[in-house]
Motif scaffolding. Structure first.
Motif, PDB file in Angstrom:
ATOM      1  N   CYS B  44       0.826  -1.209   0.000  1.00 48.70           N
ATOM      2  CA  CYS B  44       0.000   0.000   0.000  1.00 48.70           C
ATOM      3  C   CYS B  44       0.864   1.265   0.000  1.00 48.70           C
ATOM      4  CB  CYS B  44      -0.904  -0.024   1.224  1.00 48.70           C
ATOM      5  SG  CYS B  44      -1.951   1.395   1.430  1.00 48.70           S
ATOM      6  N   LEU B  45       2.044   1.179   0.594  1.00 50.64           N
ATOM      7  CA  LEU B  45       2.854   2.378   0.806  1.00 50.64           C
ATOM      8  C   LEU B  45       4.239   2.328   0.147  1.00 50.64           C
ATOM      9  CD1 LEU B  45       2.206   2.631   4.669  1.00 50.64           C
ATOM     10  CD2 LEU B  45       1.109   4.027   2.914  1.00 50.64           C
ATOM     11  N   LEU B  46       4.762   1.145  -0.059  1.00 53.21           N
ATOM     12  CA  LEU B  46       6.150   1.012  -0.523  1.00 53.21           C
ATOM     13  C   LEU B  46       6.202   0.190  -1.809  1.00 53.21           C
ATOM     14  CD1 LEU B  46       7.644   0.007   2.953  1.00 53.21           C
ATOM     15  CD2 LEU B  46       7.729   2.291   1.926  1.00 53.21           C
ATOM     16  N   ASP B  47       7.316   0.263  -2.494  1.00 56.72           N
ATOM     17  CA  ASP B  47       7.380  -0.351  -3.821  1.00 56.72           C
ATOM     18  C   ASP B  47       8.087  -1.707  -3.834  1.00 56.72           C
ATOM     19  OD1 ASP B  47       6.597  -0.298  -6.413  1.00 56.72           O
ATOM     20  OD2 ASP B  47       8.472   0.584  -7.139  1.00 56.72           O
ATOM     21  N   THR B  48       8.368  -2.282  -2.689  1.00 54.07           N
ATOM     22  CA  THR B  48       8.995  -3.608  -2.679  1.00 54.07           C
ATOM     23  C   THR B  48       8.058  -4.608  -3.341  1.00 54.07           C
ATOM     24  OG1 THR B  48       9.318  -2.952  -0.386  1.00 54.07           O
ATOM     25  CG2 THR B  48      10.466  -4.938  -1.112  1.00 54.07           C
ATOM     26  N   LYS B  49       8.608  -5.584  -4.036  1.00 51.43           N
ATOM     27  CA  LYS B  49       7.773  -6.567  -4.744  1.00 51.43           C
ATOM     28  C   LYS B  49       7.859  -7.933  -4.067  1.00 51.43           C
ATOM     29  CE  LYS B  49       6.809  -3.746  -8.202  1.00 51.43           C
ATOM     30  NZ  LYS B  49       5.833  -2.731  -7.811  1.00 51.43           N
ATOM     31  N   LYS B  50       6.954  -8.781  -4.522  1.00 47.13           N
ATOM     32  CA  LYS B  50       6.934 -10.140  -3.991  1.00 47.13           C
ATOM     33  C   LYS B  50       8.266 -10.841  -4.207  1.00 47.13           C
ATOM     34  CE  LYS B  50       4.616 -14.540  -4.734  1.00 47.13           C
ATOM     35  NZ  LYS B  50       4.059 -15.304  -5.838  1.00 47.13           N
ATOM     36  N   LYS B  51       8.876 -10.631  -5.382  1.00 41.61           N
ATOM     37  CA  LYS B  51      10.145 -11.319  -5.665  1.00 41.61           C
ATOM     38  C   LYS B  51      11.239 -10.885  -4.684  1.00 41.61           C
ATOM     39  CE  LYS B  51      11.471  -8.280  -9.577  1.00 41.61           C
ATOM     40  NZ  LYS B  51      11.576  -7.068  -8.802  1.00 41.61           N
ATOM     41  N   ASP B  52      11.150  -9.643  -4.196  1.00 42.67           N
ATOM     42  CA  ASP B  52      12.142  -9.193  -3.202  1.00 42.67           C
ATOM     43  C   ASP B  52      11.985  -9.978  -1.895  1.00 42.67           C
ATOM     44  OD1 ASP B  52      12.888  -7.207  -5.034  1.00 42.67           O
ATOM     45  OD2 ASP B  52      11.291  -5.893  -4.310  1.00 42.67           O
ATOM     46  N   ILE B  53      10.740 -10.271  -1.562  1.00 45.52           N
ATOM     47  CA  ILE B  53      10.479 -11.058  -0.345  1.00 45.52           C
ATOM     48  C   ILE B  53      10.972 -12.486  -0.548  1.00 45.52           C
ATOM     49  CG2 ILE B  53       8.680 -11.877   1.243  1.00 45.52           C
ATOM     50  CD1 ILE B  53       9.207  -8.841   1.292  1.00 45.52           C
ATOM     51  N   GLU B  54      10.675 -13.023  -1.744  1.00 46.23           N
ATOM     52  CA  GLU B  54      11.098 -14.398  -2.030  1.00 46.23           C
ATOM     53  C   GLU B  54      12.617 -14.545  -1.943  1.00 46.23           C
ATOM     54  OE1 GLU B  54       7.512 -15.948  -4.970  1.00 46.23           O
ATOM     55  OE2 GLU B  54       9.090 -14.672  -5.784  1.00 46.23           O
ATOM     56  N   ALA B  55      13.315 -13.455  -2.275  1.00 42.78           N
ATOM     57  CA  ALA B  55      14.782 -13.516  -2.290  1.00 42.78           C
ATOM     58  C   ALA B  55      15.390 -13.488  -0.887  1.00 42.78           C
ATOM     59  CB  ALA B  55      15.332 -12.347  -3.117  1.00 42.78           C
ATOM     60  N   LEU B  56      14.584 -13.125   0.109  1.00 37.34           N
ATOM     61  CA  LEU B  56      15.118 -13.048   1.480  1.00 37.34           C
ATOM     62  C   LEU B  56      15.326 -14.445   2.058  1.00 37.34           C
ATOM     63  CD1 LEU B  56      12.691 -10.363   2.980  1.00 37.34           C
ATOM     64  CD2 LEU B  56      15.104  -9.995   2.415  1.00 37.34           C
ATOM     65  N   PRO B  57      16.303 -14.600   2.949  1.00 40.52           N
ATOM     66  CA  PRO B  57      16.391 -15.879   3.671  1.00 40.52           C
ATOM     67  C   PRO B  57      15.160 -16.051   4.572  1.00 40.52           C
ATOM     68  CG  PRO B  57      18.247 -14.402   4.218  1.00 40.52           C
ATOM     69  CD  PRO B  57      17.337 -13.631   3.342  1.00 40.52           C
ATOM     70  N   ASP B  58      14.828 -17.289   4.886  1.00 40.92           N
ATOM     71  CA  ASP B  58      13.694 -17.537   5.787  1.00 40.92           C
ATOM     72  C   ASP B  58      13.942 -16.855   7.133  1.00 40.92           C
ATOM     73  OD1 ASP B  58      12.607 -18.978   3.791  1.00 40.92           O
ATOM     74  OD2 ASP B  58      12.750 -20.938   4.782  1.00 40.92           O
ATOM     75  N   GLY B  59      12.903 -16.297   7.695  1.00 48.27           N
ATOM     76  CA  GLY B  59      13.012 -15.647   9.000  1.00 48.27           C
ATOM     77  C   GLY B  59      13.712 -14.291   8.957  1.00 48.27           C
ATOM     78  N   ALA B  60      13.925 -13.753   7.758  1.00 48.82           N
ATOM     79  CA  ALA B  60      14.673 -12.493   7.650  1.00 48.82           C
ATOM     80  C   ALA B  60      13.866 -11.292   8.131  1.00 48.82           C
ATOM     81  CB  ALA B  60      15.113 -12.266   6.201  1.00 48.82           C
ATOM     82  N   ILE B  61      12.534 -11.399   8.053  1.00 44.66           N
ATOM     83  CA  ILE B  61      11.692 -10.285   8.525  1.00 44.66           C
ATOM     84  C   ILE B  61      11.417 -10.525  10.001  1.00 44.66           C
ATOM     85  CG2 ILE B  61       9.512  -9.061   8.211  1.00 44.66           C
ATOM     86  CD1 ILE B  61       9.397 -10.254   5.383  1.00 44.66           C
ATOM     87  N   PHE B  62      11.627  -9.488  10.801  1.00 46.60           N
ATOM     88  CA  PHE B  62      11.400  -9.681  12.237  1.00 46.60           C
ATOM     89  C   PHE B  62       9.903  -9.729  12.550  1.00 46.60           C
ATOM     90  CE2 PHE B  62      10.990  -7.938  16.604  1.00 46.60           C
ATOM     91  CZ  PHE B  62      11.499  -9.046  17.254  1.00 46.60           C
TER      92      PHE B  62
END
Ligand code: SF4
Ligand code: SF4
Ligand code: SF4
Ligand code: FES
Lengths: 149, 334
Positions: B44-62
């Protein structure tokens, strides 16, 4: 509810799959201790017919019965649920049965919204003397539920 | 530097956007959020995409605040993805926590829902009677839409959520309090707890006085002007404050609107709609039987209950995904 969760859609049994008349319905009857349960007792003592499909649960007053228990009975496989109370004016806790009527009235209107045929639910009064009525309405209810499949 | 800060994400599934607005309503305190977290994903507010999330290691988001119910396969896919990538997954708002408004669609089959949305809703102009399909061919190629799930789910129906934060939407003060608590590093409550709400009913926060009276009949909001300072429920309005969890400072009854239950049921072990039904019915004066025949007694009580014309919409407004009957096949259409 319309359906199942996607993950389990294939395995979940459909409630009505076995078809009308083939299986014996399960009916849960919540009976008030002071009137309806005594009425049921008298029906038994007088050797009046009481359907074997009936599972009786005694409660201290129809007003004690949480509607959650009625929904849970249906969810766990009851094909019909009865709530039998003392006649108006006879409730040992004064107006427990009238409160039960109010809940039953709202629940009966809500059941079709939840996808449940409201004929699977019945609220009625049975006094300690009304063995004949107990025998009659439980037999009729079991037949009604059987016809719904 | 930002790489050192714990990552914060917010996602909307079947959502109205109100939960994001509620976050924005913490106003300048959003700078505090930025100071403590790397706020890195929020469509809704930022331009990060799904593929950016997929590229993160598991558990990378707090911490992920997941709002909206699960209506489509895409919602489900994002719930699973964010579960994998997040240390703490919070069902944010009543849609994610208990199905919310979108789960009211579970009253009907998917066909009925699509026909209502695209053919029958008042004000629609769809002369070709088009209903979006799951795939369609256009000059540029094949387009596809994610299929509907058979029914709308709450987040925890599909993935393990660590916490729920109720409210439609959660109140900004509560959001800020939760974010501050997490940022402070203070110990978190046991998994499965509710965050940002009270352990007591809305009534506990309500400025209206209870006078220990039973309502002669239930009223719809347009039928009467409520008296000031007096409990709405005792006046007959269908206020669900008695069975609803507090935390909103009784926002609605304080402004003379009955509580519709958005903070969810106080009792988490019973069927939410059945409990709300029971508490509302208990507010009605059942009268006394003597001298009345059964027929007129029933007619009187039915008339007194006519103030709730839509029991399901009243008692399960935010919780239909949670009914104990959720998995039961429909045998009648309302
Ligand atoms: S909880 Fe309320 S505000 Fe949040 S997405 Fe759902 S409907 Fe919108
Ligand atoms: S108005 Fe509603 S929230 Fe306030 S005390 Fe009465 S029932 Fe409770
Ligand atoms: S009063 Fe009820 S409906 Fe209004 S915000 Fe509070 S919990 Fe939600
Ligand atoms: S005691 Fe029998 S219904 Fe209340």
């Amino acid at each position: 509810m319309s359906c199942q969760t996607t993950a389990q859609a294939a395995e979940l049994p459909k409630v009505n799959e076995s078809g009308a008349g083939e299986k014996n319905p399960k009916v849960v009857a919540f009976l008030c201790n002071w009137c309806s349960y005594a009425g049921a007792d008298k029906a038994g003592a007088s050797q009046l017919p009481v359907p074997q499909e009936l599972s009786v649960i005694r409660v201290m007053c129809s007003g004690r019965l949480e509607p959650t228990l009625i929904l849970e009975a249906i969810q766990k496989g009851a094909d019909g649920v009865m709530v039998l109370a003392c006649h108006p004016g006879d409730c040992h806790y004064k107006e427990g049965n009238l409160r039960a009527f109010c809940r039953a009235e709202l629940l009966e209107r809500m059941l079709p919204q939840l996808g449940v045929d409201p004929r699977r639910f019945s609220f009625d009064y049975v006094s300690a003397a009304e063995a004949e009525k107990f025998s009659r309405i439980t037999t009729e209810f079991v037949e009604r539920v059987r016809s719904l499949g | 530097m930002t790489a050192q800060k714990p990552k914060l994400a917010m996602y909307w599934a079947a959502s109205c956007g109100g939960c994001e607005i509620a976050l924005a309503n913490i106003h300048e305190a959003i700078l505090e959020v930025d100071a403590h977290f790397d706020f890195m994903f929020c469509p809704c507010l930022l331009d990060t995409k799904k593929k950016d999330i997929e590229a993160l290691p598991d558990g990378a988001i707090f911490l992920t605040l997941f709002n909206g119910a699960l209506r489509t396969e895409e919602n489900l896919e994002m719930a699973r993805l964010l579960r994998r990538k997040s240390q703490l997954l919070v069902a944010f708002g009543s849609c994610a926590a208990t199905g919310g408004i979108p789960s009211l669609a579970n009253q009907h089959g998917i066909e009925h829902v699509l026909e209502t949305a695209f053919l029958n809703a008042p004000g629609l102009d769809n002369p070709e009677r088009l209903i979006p399909g799951e795939s369609c061919t256009v000059p540029d190629g094949e387009l596809s839409l994610p299929p509907f799930l058979q029914r709308v789910l709450a987040l925890h129906d599909a993935v393990a959520a660590d916490y729920s934060m109720p409210g439609c939407p959660p109140e900004p003060e509560q959001i800020l309090a939760v974010v501050r608590h997490v940022a402070s590093g203070a110990p978190l409550p046991p998994t499965g707890s509710l965050l940002g709400c009270s352990a007591r009913a809305v009534c506990d926060e309500c400025p209206r006085e209870k006078r220990n009276r039973l309502a002669p009949r239930l009223l719809r909001p347009f039928e009467a002007v409520p008296a000031d300072d007096w409990c709405l429920l005792e006046q007959g309005f269908a206020c669900l404050g008695t069975s609803t969890r507090g935390g909103c400072q009784a926002l609605c009854p304080a402004t003379a609107m009955p509580c519709t239950g958005c903070y969810g049921p106080l009792d988490r072990d019973s069927d939410p709609g059945a409990t709300a039904l029971s508490t509302l019915a208990a507010a009605l004066d059942p009268g006394s039987a003597p001298g009345q025949d059964e027929g007129s007694l029933h007619a009187g009580l039915r008339a007194a209950l006519a103030g709730v014309p839509d029991p399901l919409g009243t008692f399960y407004r935010y919780t239909l995904a949670e009914t104990v009957l959720a998995d039961r096949a429909t045998e009648v259409e309302p």
